[in-house]
Design an enzyme around this catalytic site. Structure first.
Site, short mmCIF file in Angstrom:
data_model
loop_
_atom_site.label_atom_id
_atom_site.label_comp_id
_atom_site.label_asym_id
_atom_site.label_seq_id
_atom_site.Cartn_x
_atom_site.Cartn_y
_atom_site.Cartn_z
N GLY A 1 4.87 -10.36 7.53
CA GLY A 1 6.29 -10.68 7.63
C GLY A 1 7.09 -9.98 6.54
O GLY A 1 6.65 -8.99 5.96
N ALA A 2 8.32 -10.50 6.29
CA ALA A 2 9.28 -9.84 5.39
C ALA A 2 9.40 -8.37 5.83
O ALA A 2 9.22 -7.44 5.03
CB ALA A 2 8.85 -9.97 3.93
N HIS B 1 7.31 -1.41 8.64
CA HIS B 1 6.69 -2.18 9.72
C HIS B 1 7.24 -1.75 11.08
O HIS B 1 6.52 -1.65 12.06
CB HIS B 1 6.96 -3.68 9.53
CG HIS B 1 6.39 -4.26 8.29
ND1 HIS B 1 7.18 -4.73 7.26
CD2 HIS B 1 5.11 -4.48 7.90
CE1 HIS B 1 6.41 -5.21 6.30
NE2 HIS B 1 5.16 -5.06 6.65
N GLN C 1 -6.17 -13.41 0.83
CA GLN C 1 -6.08 -12.14 0.12
C GLN C 1 -5.23 -12.22 -1.16
O GLN C 1 -4.96 -11.21 -1.78
CB GLN C 1 -5.56 -11.04 1.05
CG GLN C 1 -4.11 -11.16 1.48
CD GLN C 1 -3.77 -10.11 2.54
OE1 GLN C 1 -4.16 -10.23 3.70
NE2 GLN C 1 -3.04 -9.08 2.16
N ASP D 1 -0.44 1.42 1.95
CA ASP D 1 -1.62 0.67 1.48
C ASP D 1 -2.85 1.52 1.77
O ASP D 1 -3.67 1.19 2.64
CB ASP D 1 -1.68 -0.68 2.19
CG ASP D 1 -0.49 -1.55 1.84
OD1 ASP D 1 -0.35 -1.92 0.67
OD2 ASP D 1 0.34 -1.81 2.74
N GLN E 1 -6.33 -0.06 1.45
CA GLN E 1 -6.52 -1.02 2.54
C GLN E 1 -6.88 -0.30 3.83
O GLN E 1 -7.83 -0.68 4.53
CB GLN E 1 -5.22 -1.83 2.71
CG GLN E 1 -5.16 -2.65 3.98
CD GLN E 1 -3.93 -3.53 4.04
OE1 GLN E 1 -3.85 -4.52 3.34
NE2 GLN E 1 -2.97 -3.19 4.86
N SER F 1 7.53 -5.04 1.14
CA SER F 1 8.13 -6.37 1.17
C SER F 1 8.37 -6.85 -0.25
O SER F 1 9.29 -7.62 -0.52
CB SER F 1 7.20 -7.35 1.89
OG SER F 1 6.94 -6.87 3.18
#
Ligand code: PAF
Length: 289
Positions: free
Chosen positions: A31-32, A37, A61, A150, A153, A186
């Site tokens: 979100g945010a 996104h 996380q 990221d 990630q 975010s």
């Protein structure tokens, strides 16, 4: 856009799409939502019949002293943004639905997760991999979209998909930046005006390093000098600034020849920011099968 709040309903809806042989694109988020996104949603829409975005602030996380409690939660405007971007489904589960009583299994990567952010946030990537695998399984998606911002990630998710024979294709999407160069995040919402001016130095340093690399500089210490505005600023607390191979396995400490990536993480005030930039021909990391 259909808003789904339970795991069972989400699985049923995705199963029905599968039964009709429609391809599913998954955009996992916490979100945010920002333009980064939204660009993932657009890329999913361009290659999949149905796009499902998930909004879930994943407690697994976050470390004990991290920002889980205050992480920005902006559900109403997130749903409006997803709707405008053309997502077909928004999955917004509750914590108890994802991690019901008795939940006791999680995923661990024992190499790439130990360096860079993993060294500063123990357990963080176990939490990321666990929730991402659950979302991939629930959605039965054909493709899942993650931002290169990221980078570690994304690398770990690719490794997991390969190691565990996950059938979904993992797509890495370019970082979206503000006009100043600051990577969209975010967590930028936490920055004061002064912090923001400092935060811009991170991307500026990465760009300066890339310019030197493009001009032929291969000596790591010379490349690092281009980041002096960051490393010399006492108000920026650097966690790491490293040059690594695209798969992150090798750290270049003396010279860097081939494609590589510079990765940075720093705290500005109480906000931890990360960013990275590829050096040389962008090398999409593909692990040997
Ligand atoms: O990048 C994020 O927002 C999160 O780490 C992810 C991939 C949605 C997992 O919670």
């Amino acid at each position: 856009m259909q808003v789904i709040t339970t795991k069972d309903d989400f699985k049923a809806a995705m199963g029905a799409e599968k039964a009709q042989r429609r391809s599913i694109g998954l955009v996992p988020t916490m979100g945010a939502l920002h333009d980064g996104h939204i660009s993932l949603v657009r890329q999913s829409r361009a290659s999949c019949d149905l796009t499902a975005a998930t909004i879930f602030v994943n407690p697994l996380q976050f470390g004990e002293n991290e920002d889980f409690g205050v992480y920005p939660r902006t559900l109403e405007s997130d749903l409006a943004k997803l709707e405008r971007a053309g997502a077909d489904v928004a999955f917004v589960p509750a914590v108890a639905d994802i991690y019901p009583d008795g939940f006791e299994t999680s995923l661990t990567n024992s190499a790439t997760s130990r360096v860079l952010c993993g060294a500063h946030r123990p357990g963080h990537f176990d939490g990321v991999l666990t929730v991402v695998l659950k979302l991939l399984n629930m959605s039965r998606c054909d493709r899942a979209f993650f931002g290169k911002k990221d980078y570690q990630q994304l690398t770990l998710i690719r490794r997991m998909a390969l190691d565990l024979d996950v059938p979904a294709e993992i797509i890495g999407c370019e970082t979206v930046r503000e006009e100043t160069g600051l990577a969209r995040s975010s967590r930028n919402a936490y920055l004061s005006a002064d912090d923001r001016a400092r935060a811009v130095k991170l991307s500026a340093a990465l760009m300066a390093m890339r310019s030197r690399f493009d001009a032929g500089e291969r000596d790591v210490s010379q490349l690092m000098l281009a980041a002096a505005p960051v490393t010399n600023d006492p108000a920026i607390s650097l966690d790491y600034l490293e040059i690594r191979s695209p798969d992150l396995a090798t750290r270049f400490e003396r010279s860097v020849e081939g494609p590589a990536v510079v990765l940075i993480a720093a705290k500005i005030g109480s906000t931890r920011l990360i960013d990275n930039m590829e050096l040389g021909e962008p090398a999409e990391w593909v692990a040997a099968a």
